[in-house]
Design a protein around this motif. Structure first.
Motif, PDB file in Angstrom:
ATOM      1  N   ALA A  85      55.874  45.005  34.634  1.00 10.72           N
ATOM      2  CA  ALA A  85      56.316  43.904  35.363  1.00 10.72           C
ATOM      3  C   ALA A  85      55.092  42.830  35.394  1.00 10.72           C
ATOM      4  O   ALA A  85      53.904  43.284  35.385  1.00 10.72           O
ATOM      5  N   SER A  86      55.523  41.810  36.085  1.00  8.78           N
ATOM      6  CA  SER A  86      54.151  40.817  36.487  1.00  8.78           C
ATOM      7  C   SER A  86      54.699  39.857  37.567  1.00  8.78           C
ATOM      8  O   SER A  86      55.862  39.728  37.688  1.00  8.78           O
ATOM      9  N   LEU A  87      53.705  39.329  38.072  1.00  5.77           N
ATOM     10  CA  LEU A  87      53.869  38.382  39.359  1.00  5.77           C
ATOM     11  C   LEU A  87      52.900  37.404  39.059  1.00  5.77           C
ATOM     12  O   LEU A  87      51.848  37.395  38.705  1.00  5.77           O
ATOM     13  N   HIS A  88      53.467  36.302  39.481  1.00  6.04           N
ATOM     14  CA  HIS A  88      52.883  34.823  39.247  1.00  6.04           C
ATOM     15  C   HIS A  88      53.000  33.936  40.737  1.00  6.04           C
ATOM     16  O   HIS A  88      53.917  33.857  41.272  1.00  6.04           O
ATOM     17  N   VAL A  89      51.725  33.965  41.182  1.00  7.59           N
ATOM     18  CA  VAL A  89      51.691  33.120  42.491  1.00  7.59           C
ATOM     19  C   VAL A  89      50.931  31.771  42.401  1.00  7.59           C
ATOM     20  O   VAL A  89      49.594  31.831  41.706  1.00  7.59           O
ATOM     21  N   HIS A  90      51.318  30.677  42.851  1.00 15.46           N
ATOM     22  CA  HIS A  90      50.632  29.565  43.081  1.00 15.46           C
ATOM     23  C   HIS A  90      49.692  29.433  44.130  1.00 15.46           C
ATOM     24  O   HIS A  90      50.103  29.339  45.198  1.00 15.46           O
ATOM     25  N   ASN A  95      44.912  26.718  40.884  1.00 18.42           N
ATOM     26  CA  ASN A  95      44.754  27.994  40.617  1.00 18.42           C
ATOM     27  C   ASN A  95      46.216  28.951  40.874  1.00 18.42           C
ATOM     28  O   ASN A  95      46.803  28.382  41.770  1.00 18.42           O
ATOM     29  N   CYS A  96      46.202  29.741  39.688  1.00 20.16           N
ATOM     30  CA  CYS A  96      47.343  30.412  39.867  1.00 20.16           C
ATOM     31  C   CYS A  96      46.616  32.090  39.528  1.00 20.16           C
ATOM     32  O   CYS A  96      45.635  32.325  39.063  1.00 20.16           O
ATOM     33  N   LEU A  97      47.567  32.926  40.388  1.00 27.94           N
ATOM     34  CA  LEU A  97      47.257  34.402  40.383  1.00 27.94           C
ATOM     35  C   LEU A  97      48.466  35.081  39.616  1.00 27.94           C
ATOM     36  O   LEU A  97      49.537  34.631  40.026  1.00 27.94           O
ATOM     37  N   GLU A  98      48.003  35.959  38.673  1.00 28.74           N
ATOM     38  CA  GLU A  98      48.618  36.513  38.157  1.00 28.74           C
ATOM     39  C   GLU A  98      48.438  38.194  38.236  1.00 28.74           C
ATOM     40  O   GLU A  98      47.412  38.404  38.241  1.00 28.74           O
TER      41      GLU A  98
END
Length: 137
Positions: A85-90, A95-98
Motif C-alpha cells: 500500500a502507499s499513501l500520498h500527502v501534500h 513538499n509531498c510526503l509518501e
C-alpha cells in the motif's frame, strides 16, 4: 555488568550530551547502552538479508523537481511485488510526503528503500524493517 572505557572526540561528545538532554536519559552510560542496543538491532537486521519482513518507507520530496514524481511512481510499479500500500500527502505548496508499506526479504526491501531515498530532491527518507515469521503478515 562490565565496565568499558571509550574515547570520543569533543564534537561527538557534545552531540551525545545534547541527545541525553533531549531524551532525558539518566546518565551517559544509560544513553550509550540504548545506542548500543539500537546499533546491535541494526547490525542484526542487516545480517538477516533473506528473512521476510514488512517495511514502512517514508520520505518527503519536492513535487516540482523535474520528473521526480514520475520516476518514483515508475520505481514502485517496477517493484509492485514489494508494495502492499502507499499513501500520498501534500504537506505544503512544494513538499509531498509518501509512505509505502512493503513486504519482501530484508535485502529486497532495504535495497528498494535505498533506491527511493537516494533520488535527487528526496529530502528526508527512512525505512523501518519489521521481521515477520512465515505465516505472519
Amino acid at each position: 555488568m562490565q565496565r568499558v572505557t571509550i574515547t570520543l572526540d569533543d564534537d561527538l561528545m557534545q552531540e551525545l550530551d545534547t541527545l541525553i538532554a533531549a531524551r532525558g536519559d539518566q546518565n551517559r552510560s544509560e544513553a550509550i547502552r540504548d545506542l548500543v542496543r539500537t546499533g546491535l538491532k541494526e547490525a542484526t537486521r542487516n545480517s538477516k538479508g533473506d528473512e521476510p519482513c514488512v517495511g514502512v518507507l517514508s520520505y518527503v520530496y519536492d513535487h516540482a523537481a523535474r520528473d521526480l514524481a514520475r520516476r518514483l511512481t515508475n520505481t514502485f510499479h517496477h517493484h509492485h511485488d514489494l508494495t502492499i500500500a502507499s499513501l500520498h500527502v501534500h504537506l505544503d505548496a512544494e513538499n509531498c510526503l509518501e509512505v509505502g508499506i512493503l513486504k519482501g526479504s530484508m535485502n529486497e526491501v532495504q535495497h528498494f528503500a535505498d533506491h527511493i531515498t537516494a533520488e535527487r530532491a528526496v529530502k528526508h527518507g527512512s525505512v523501518q524493517l519489521i521481521p515477520v515469521q512465515d505465516g505472519q503478515g
